[in-house]
Design an enzyme around this catalytic site. Structure first.
Site, mmCIF file in Angstrom:
data_model
loop_
_atom_site.group_PDB
_atom_site.id
_atom_site.type_symbol
_atom_site.label_atom_id
_atom_site.label_comp_id
_atom_site.label_asym_id
_atom_site.label_seq_id
_atom_site.Cartn_x
_atom_site.Cartn_y
_atom_site.Cartn_z
ATOM 1 N N SER A 98 9.290 -30.128 -67.113
ATOM 2 C CA SER A 98 9.744 -31.299 -67.398
ATOM 3 C C SER A 98 9.748 -31.491 -68.927
ATOM 4 O O SER A 98 10.687 -30.809 -69.479
ATOM 5 C CB SER A 98 8.573 -32.154 -66.912
ATOM 6 O OG SER A 98 9.095 -33.756 -66.808
ATOM 7 N N ASP A 223 14.425 -35.000 -56.973
ATOM 8 C CA ASP A 223 13.654 -35.075 -57.996
ATOM 9 C C ASP A 223 14.137 -36.779 -58.669
ATOM 10 O O ASP A 223 15.316 -37.087 -58.782
ATOM 11 C CB ASP A 223 13.901 -34.172 -59.349
ATOM 12 C CG ASP A 223 13.028 -34.261 -60.679
ATOM 13 O OD1 ASP A 223 12.454 -35.422 -60.971
ATOM 14 O OD2 ASP A 223 12.774 -33.070 -61.003
ATOM 15 N N HIS A 251 10.244 -33.879 -58.058
ATOM 16 C CA HIS A 251 9.784 -33.556 -59.541
ATOM 17 C C HIS A 251 8.766 -32.439 -59.841
ATOM 18 O O HIS A 251 8.646 -31.431 -60.429
ATOM 19 C CB HIS A 251 9.291 -34.629 -60.435
ATOM 20 C CG HIS A 251 9.270 -34.299 -61.828
ATOM 21 N ND1 HIS A 251 10.590 -33.889 -62.738
ATOM 22 C CD2 HIS A 251 8.504 -34.587 -62.892
ATOM 23 C CE1 HIS A 251 10.223 -33.790 -63.961
ATOM 24 N NE2 HIS A 251 8.894 -34.100 -63.977
#
Length: 275
Positions: A98, A223, A251
């Site tokens: 991320s 995601d 995610h």
């Protein structure tokens, strides 16, 4: 084995070094707002395969110091350089999840990939986490502004909402509580400052073209935080990159499909060794 590394005056970051005798080294950069503990399943699986796994807590998060300033991508990329040099790391795999993936990309561009032979991006927040006129695939800017506002007014509620977006597959209540606690270990000012960096950071678009090592892109097709078109943009922008869609992940692909995650990462490293 855990210890602290000084990255600037009065600022130390925490580093967990798992299986220091491993033949291949992977340096993991966690996502917002967690810390190195989010990779605990990868640490044990990969260490059993003979890898040295190093988890770094970014400044402001986990067990690292929490200064008032220093939460732009440039400074956090500089922190990675301090860790790489302090541990004398060479020919490593740099992996980031991320926002950690975005910072890893900045590291590669800003420091010419010093010490890194392979890059791995996990649901990376690049080239832009938010929507822009020329890139409509990110989060709505107002949603990010609301995250920042709630960080200062009701951080537990904000973290709970983020956790609800994070996973695609079922997780237990104890697991959800554990993940929630990772976010609470960060400083609220660091949590807000990194979120604010999402709004201002546009140089990742040009950073992608500066990466010149083999790159693995792992991304969940479900995601809701860093949507799958971000992975496709990474694939298009990074030479010598490979995109592996995770069809049963959101995610949190390193949790949703942890065995596949380990397998793809280990195979990528081994394939690069034969190039």
């Amino acid at each position: 084995m855990g210890h602290y590394i000084t990255v600037e005056k009065d600022v130390n970051v925490y580093v967990e070094d798992v299986n220091p005798e491993g033949q291949e080294t992977i340096l993991f950069i966690h996502g917002w707002p967690a810390n190195h503990k989010m990779f605990e399943y990868q640490f044990i699986q990969l260490a059993r395969l003979g890898y040295r796994c190093i988890g770094m807590d970014c400044r402001g998060f986990g067990e690292s110091d929490k200064p008032w300033e220093g939460y732009c991508y440039d400074r956090m990329a500089d922190d990675i350089l301090c860790v790489v040099k302090a541990l004398r790391l060479q020919h490593i795999t740099l992996g980031g999840h991320s926002t950690g993936g975005a910072i890893a990309i900045r590291y590669m561009a800003r420091h010419s990939g010093y010490g890194v032979s392979r890059l791995a991006l996990f649901a990376a927040a690049a080239p832009s986490l938010i929507q822009r006129p020329y890139f409509p695939y990110g989060l709505n800017k107002d949603d990010v502004l609301n995250i920042i506002k709630e960080t200062y007014t009701d951080r537990p509620k904000m973290l709970q909402g983020f956790g609800d977006m994070f996973f695609f597959q079922y997780i237990t209540k104890p697991f959800s509580d554990w993940f929630f606690q990772l976010g609470l270990q960060a400083a609220n000012w660091a949590t807000a400052a990194v979120a604010a960096a999402w709004l201002d950071e546009e140089r990742l678009f040009s950073d992608l073209g500066k990466i010149n090592v083999p790159t693995l892109i792992l991304h969940g097709i479900h995601d809701k935080v860093c949507r799958f078109p971000l992975a496709e943009a990474q694939k298009e922008g990074i030479k010598h990159s490979k995109l592996v869609p995770f069809r049963f992940s959101g995610h949190g692909l390193l949790f949703d499909e942890r065995d596949k995650f380990t397998k793809e990462l280990a195979e990528f490293i081994e394939e690069c060794n034969f190039l």
